[in-house]
Design a protein around this motif. Structure first.
Motif, short mmCIF file in Angstrom:
data_model
loop_
_atom_site.label_atom_id
_atom_site.label_comp_id
_atom_site.label_asym_id
_atom_site.label_seq_id
_atom_site.Cartn_x
_atom_site.Cartn_y
_atom_site.Cartn_z
N LYS A 40 -9.41 23.31 85.46
CA LYS A 40 -8.72 24.02 86.54
C LYS A 40 -7.62 23.17 87.17
O LYS A 40 -7.07 23.51 88.20
CB LYS A 40 -9.74 24.42 87.63
CG LYS A 40 -10.73 25.45 87.15
CD LYS A 40 -11.67 25.87 88.25
CE LYS A 40 -12.65 26.90 87.71
NZ LYS A 40 -13.63 27.31 88.72
N PHE A 42 -7.79 20.33 88.62
CA PHE A 42 -8.11 19.58 89.82
C PHE A 42 -8.22 18.10 89.48
O PHE A 42 -9.02 17.71 88.64
CB PHE A 42 -9.40 20.10 90.42
CG PHE A 42 -9.72 19.52 91.77
CD1 PHE A 42 -10.86 18.77 91.95
CD2 PHE A 42 -8.86 19.67 92.84
CE1 PHE A 42 -11.15 18.20 93.18
CE2 PHE A 42 -9.14 19.12 94.07
CZ PHE A 42 -10.29 18.38 94.24
N GLY B 101 -6.04 21.09 95.00
CA GLY B 101 -6.27 21.77 93.74
C GLY B 101 -5.00 22.27 93.06
O GLY B 101 -5.05 22.76 91.93
#
Lengths: 113, 109
Positions: A40, A42, B101
């Protein structure tokens, strides 16, 4: 001329194997890091070394062991690889006492089958 | 625990649009806020912000920090397809960067 270089860039291996990723920086920086970037995207810090000494060790399984033979090198050894270890691992460096940018390597993509 | 949150998670715009990406942080010993752009490989540095209210600008990109609100924004005007990337925000606290993120930006022709 590469400032932070990592090898290998790609690594495909089976579960249970042991593998290493090497990192070298020619910038004269005192502090080096390993970051893990998952699927993802991250980016999460794993370890930080300053002048060969461990200063940050986040919650990382002890199958991961960093080694810094000198301040220009920070290697990452992973034992008993698991599927969840698949990720891109980035090495980075920064001069001590600087609040500024991290210099990243190009990443090592690890795929565990 | 130090935390950095970015929004939106993803964004699709058309060329020429203006976009604003958001970043909020909660870190102890805050020193600076950094923005990176990540395309296929390693993140590349865009800006470092240490003082509130002072805009940093590079071409069509600009960024500003609000230490009172513990946040930063990254603006991109007149977007181009080459701006498509993941934009990462990171808070520097004592020589350690904590990343958000990311915001995945896609610019369509």
């Amino acid at each position: 001329d590469t400032a932070v270089s990592q090898t290998p860039k790609y690594l495909v291996t089976q579960m249970g194997n042991d593998k290493s990723i090497k990192c070298e920086q020619n910038l004269g920086h005192d502090t080096m890091y390993w970051y893990k970037q998952d699927s993802k995207k991250f980016l999460k810090i794993m370890f930080s070394y300053n002048n060969k000494e461990l200063i940050i060790n986040e919650t990382v399984p002890n199958r991961f062991s960093p080694k810094s033979p000198d301040k220009a090198h920070l290697n990452l050894h992973i034992n008993s690889l698991e599927l969840g270890d698949s990720a891109v691992y980035f090495c980075a460096s920064i001069p001590s006492g600087v609040t500024g940018e991290l210099f990243f390597g190009e990443g090592s993509r690890l795929t565990v089958l | 625990e130090d935390k950095v949150v970015q929004s939106p998670l993803s964004l699709v715009v058309h060329e020429g649009d203006t976009v604003t990406l958001n970043c909020s942080y909660e870190v102890t010993n805050f020193r600076s806020l950094l923005w990176y752009k990540q395309e296929k490989k390693a993140p590349t540095f865009l800006f470092m912000l240490t003082s509130s209210g002072i805009e940093k600008k590079s071409g069509r990109l600009s960024s500003i920090l609000d230490k009172k609100e513990l946040s930063s924004i990254l603006n991109i005007t007149a977007t181009q397809t080459g701006d498509s990337a993941i934009y990462l925000c990171a808070a520097n606290a004592g020589n350690m960067l904590t990343f958000g993120g990311g915001t995945r930006l896609m610019v369509k022709p």
